[in-house]
Design a protein around this motif. Structure first.
Motif, PDB file in Angstrom:
ATOM      1  N   UNK A  19       0.832  -1.202   0.000  1.00  0.00           N
ATOM      2  CA  UNK A  19       0.000   0.000   0.000  1.00  0.00           C
ATOM      3  C   UNK A  19       0.869   1.257   0.000  1.00  0.00           C
ATOM      4  N   UNK A  20       1.927   1.256   0.790  1.00  0.00           N
ATOM      5  CA  UNK A  20       2.830   2.405   0.826  1.00  0.00           C
ATOM      6  C   UNK A  20       3.444   2.650  -0.558  1.00  0.00           C
ATOM      7  N   UNK A  21       3.925   1.605  -1.197  1.00  0.00           N
ATOM      8  CA  UNK A  21       4.511   1.741  -2.538  1.00  0.00           C
ATOM      9  C   UNK A  21       3.465   2.227  -3.537  1.00  0.00           C
ATOM     10  N   UNK A  22       2.252   1.718  -3.442  1.00  0.00           N
ATOM     11  CA  UNK A  22       1.165   2.132  -4.343  1.00  0.00           C
ATOM     12  C   UNK A  22       0.891   3.627  -4.185  1.00  0.00           C
ATOM     13  N   UNK A  23       0.775   4.085  -2.935  1.00  0.00           N
ATOM     14  CA  UNK A  23       0.467   5.502  -2.682  1.00  0.00           C
ATOM     15  C   UNK A  23       1.583   6.401  -3.230  1.00  0.00           C
ATOM     16  N   UNK A  24       2.823   5.987  -3.076  1.00  0.00           N
ATOM     17  CA  UNK A  24       3.945   6.790  -3.562  1.00  0.00           C
ATOM     18  C   UNK A  24       3.990   6.875  -5.088  1.00  0.00           C
ATOM     19  N   UNK A  25       3.472   5.865  -5.770  1.00  0.00           N
ATOM     20  CA  UNK A  25       3.462   5.861  -7.245  1.00  0.00           C
ATOM     21  C   UNK A  25       2.344   6.700  -7.842  1.00  0.00           C
ATOM     22  N   UNK A  26       1.341   7.054  -7.045  1.00  0.00           N
ATOM     23  CA  UNK A  26       0.183   7.765  -7.580  1.00  0.00           C
ATOM     24  C   UNK A  26       0.559   9.179  -8.009  1.00  0.00           C
ATOM     25  N   UNK A  27       0.277   9.498  -9.250  1.00  0.00           N
ATOM     26  CA  UNK A  27       0.522  10.822  -9.802  1.00  0.00           C
ATOM     27  C   UNK A  27      -0.774  11.618  -9.791  1.00  0.00           C
ATOM     28  N   UNK A  28      -0.699  12.873  -9.491  1.00  0.00           N
ATOM     29  CA  UNK A  28      -1.845  13.772  -9.553  1.00  0.00           C
ATOM     30  C   UNK A  28      -1.756  14.584 -10.835  1.00  0.00           C
ATOM     31  N   UNK A  29      -2.897  14.928 -11.450  1.00  0.00           N
ATOM     32  CA  UNK A  29      -2.852  15.690 -12.702  1.00  0.00           C
ATOM     33  C   UNK A  29      -2.335  17.115 -12.527  1.00  0.00           C
ATOM     34  N   UNK A  30      -2.376  17.638 -11.322  1.00  0.00           N
ATOM     35  CA  UNK A  30      -1.801  18.946 -10.999  1.00  0.00           C
ATOM     36  C   UNK A  30      -0.783  18.742  -9.892  1.00  0.00           C
ATOM     37  N   UNK A  31       0.216  19.615  -9.834  1.00  0.00           N
ATOM     38  CA  UNK A  31       1.258  19.493  -8.813  1.00  0.00           C
ATOM     39  C   UNK A  31       0.906  20.357  -7.602  1.00  0.00           C
ATOM     40  N   UNK A  32       0.826  19.757  -6.411  1.00  0.00           N
ATOM     41  CA  UNK A  32       0.560  20.554  -5.211  1.00  0.00           C
ATOM     42  C   UNK A  32       1.789  21.379  -4.817  1.00  0.00           C
ATOM     43  N   UNK A  33       1.588  22.325  -3.905  1.00  0.00           N
ATOM     44  CA  UNK A  33       2.713  23.082  -3.366  1.00  0.00           C
ATOM     45  C   UNK A  33       3.694  22.149  -2.651  1.00  0.00           C
TER      46      UNK A  33
END
Length: 85
Positions: A19-33
């Motif tokens: 789960x930790x590895x999965x969460x780290x791989x998730x890309x968001x369409x916009x970059x947060x601060x």
């Protein structure tokens, strides 16, 4: 204004590292601060993102993990930053 989104999931039995590895791989369409990932006992994973946006702005969030990776539905919270002490 700075809005903080919190995403928290608990892994299915024995799948905390996955789960930790999965969460780290998730890309968001916009970059947060800023984006930070945490882990806690009981195989919980927390992802916090900071955004320059209004409290009710439409912002991208991490999805629900698939494939039985999570033991329960994801918990999500939204906060408005009041500044550092």
């Amino acid at each position: 204004m700075t809005v903080t989104l919190m995403w928290e999931a608990r892994a299915a039995e024995g799948r905390g590292e996955e789960l930790l590895a999965w969460a780290r791989r998730q890309e968001l369409p916009l970059r947060p601060l800023r984006r930070e990932t945490f882990r806690a006992p009981q195989d919980r994973v927390l992802v916090v993102t900071w955004w320059d946006a209004a409290h009710d702005a439409q912002l991208p969030e991490l999805p629900e993990p698939d494939g039985g990776l999570a033991a329960r539905p994801v918990h999500r919270w939204r906060f408005e930053s009041l500044g550092a002490d």
